[in-house]
Enzyme design. Structure first.
Site, PDB file in Angstrom:
ATOM      1  N   GLY A 120       4.059   1.170  -2.366  1.00 36.21           N
ATOM      2  CA  GLY A 120       3.930   1.324  -3.808  1.00 36.21           C
ATOM      3  C   GLY A 120       2.529   1.740  -4.203  1.00 36.21           C
ATOM      4  O   GLY A 120       1.684   2.045  -3.353  1.00 36.21           O
ATOM      5  N   ASP A 121       2.291   1.740  -5.510  1.00 35.50           N
ATOM      6  CA  ASP A 121       1.036   2.224  -6.085  1.00 35.50           C
ATOM      7  C   ASP A 121       0.525   1.165  -7.056  1.00 35.50           C
ATOM      8  O   ASP A 121       1.163   0.886  -8.069  1.00 35.50           O
ATOM      9  CB  ASP A 121       1.305   3.547  -6.816  1.00 35.50           C
ATOM     10  N   PHE A 122      -0.619   0.554  -6.749  1.00 45.84           N
ATOM     11  CA  PHE A 122      -1.099  -0.537  -7.596  1.00 45.84           C
ATOM     12  C   PHE A 122      -1.545  -0.068  -8.977  1.00 45.84           C
ATOM     13  O   PHE A 122      -1.820  -0.889  -9.860  1.00 45.84           O
ATOM     14  CB  PHE A 122      -2.192  -1.366  -6.907  1.00 45.84           C
ATOM     15  N   ASP A 141       0.854  -1.185   0.000  1.00 43.66           N
ATOM     16  CA  ASP A 141       0.000   0.000   0.000  1.00 43.66           C
ATOM     17  C   ASP A 141       0.890   1.235   0.000  1.00 43.66           C
ATOM     18  O   ASP A 141       2.122   1.131  -0.022  1.00 43.66           O
ATOM     19  CB  ASP A 141      -0.945   0.013   1.213  1.00 43.66           C
ATOM     20  N   HIS A 183     -14.080  -2.540  -6.807  1.00 38.91           N
ATOM     21  CA  HIS A 183     -15.403  -1.902  -6.855  1.00 38.91           C
ATOM     22  C   HIS A 183     -15.329  -0.373  -6.812  1.00 38.91           C
ATOM     23  O   HIS A 183     -16.321   0.295  -7.100  1.00 38.91           O
ATOM     24  CB  HIS A 183     -16.307  -2.446  -5.742  1.00 38.91           C
TER      25      HIS A 183
END
Length: 336
Positions: A226-228, A202, A246
């Site tokens: 990190g950044d997904f 995250d 969602h």
């Protein structure tokens, strides 16, 4: 299908007044009324002294909630806790006070008031109302962000254990929880399957509040910032996306899934933990969440077929949908 005990006209009126009950519930939660009833029944006047409210006004709110089964009122006008209002106590096991405060704050309330415009245009009013997209607003508004994250943790803590135990992780060497927040779900996975190692992935400011160390699981779990939207850690056997997809449009979801597809080990799988809306008109919590998403975010709740199409675009194949005791299901995908 309407309930046989409610006249159709009364059903419509009750639904129209639903926001009044939500407002009353939010007021009781914000004032902490349930906490002040822990030691026994009290009058509205005594409660008003405790919480700093007008006695007559508080009585009217509590009378309404008592009629809905939240609190009870005796013949002398004293209010007491019920099994429902026990869950509004701050320290109660499984407390939902933070969840109520999250669900009834203006980030959901105000855009829902503009739902007609959203339906007409296909674009929600969140950015027009708040000046920024949903998550940008939470990042820039400390109070709203804190209320949201506390509320999500409150909801998640109820469901994490039952969901984690609904899936057999014994065949996984490593599990990555993508956008896993403070680690509540991954903690339950590690508890349920001692052979598994975890990666909590995250943003750095989220990982600062991770609960992994406090649970004594640091030796089995790595925290990775990190950044997904850009990438995910490579080489794991399972990539969990719990309440992630969602929030986003189909195109964004496909990008996230592609990152997981490229990163996963041979024979790996992606586990999407979201509601799966069933066919038919029976009540289902995912249908309510879906309209909340419509009003405030770019995302949506999805059907099994919706997930099948997303996975196909990302080089994945839906292998099975696993129901859980919670409102969410585990939708498993494997490489094509």
């Amino acid at each position: 299908m309407t309930s046989p005990t409610v006249h159709p006209a009364q059903l419509i009126v009750d639904l129209g007044f639903g926001f009044i009950v939500s407002g009353a519930l939010a007021t009781a939660a914000e004032l902490g009324v349930a906490d002040h009833l822990e030691q026994g029944p009290k009058s509205a006047a005594r409660l008003a002294e405790d919480v700093g409210a007008d006695a007559a006004s508080l009585y009217r709110v509590l009378r309404l909630l008592a009629s809905a089964g939240v609190f009870s009122e005796d013949g002398d006008g004293n209010f007491a806790l019920t099994p429902a209002s026990e869950l509004l106590r701050t320290q109660a096991p499984g407390s939902l006070r933070s969840a109520v405060l999250m669900l009834t704050q203006d980030i959901f309330w105000a855009p829902t008031g503009a739902l007609t415009q959203t339906v007409r245009t296909g674009t929600n009013a969140f950015e027009r109302i708040f000046g920024k997209p949903f998550f940008d607003h939470l990042a820039s508004n400390a109070a709203a962000g804190a209320t949201f994250h506390r509320g999500m943790s409150s909801l998640s803590d109820l469901e994490n254990g039952p969901i984690a135990r609904s899936y057999d992780f014994s065949g996984c060497r490593q599990v990555v929880d993508v956008g896993g927040g403070h680690g509540g779900f991954l903690i339950e996975v590690l508890r349920s399957t001692p052979s598994v190692r975890g990666v909590l992935f995250d943003h750095p400011h989220v990982l600062d509040e991770a609960r992994i160390a406090a649970e004594g699981l640091s030796e089995r779990c790595e925290l990775v910032a990190g950044d997904f939207f850009q990438t995910v850690p490579s080489g794991a056997d399972a990539y969990v996306l719990k309440r992630i997809l969602h929030d986003w449009s189909d195109a964004v979801c496909v990008d996230i899934l592609r990152h997981c597809r490229r990163a996963m080990a041979e024979g790996g799988r992606v586990l999407v933990v979201d509601t799966v809306i069933p066919p038919g008109s029976a009540p289902h919590g995912g249908k309510v969440l879906d309209v909340m998403m419509l009003a405030s975010l770019p995302g949506r709740e999805r059907t099994e077929e919706d997930f099948r199409k997303l996975f196909a675009q990302a080089g994945l194949r839906l292998s099975r949908v696993i129901p859980t005791p919670a409102a969410l299901s585990i939708t498993e995908a494997v490489a094509v």
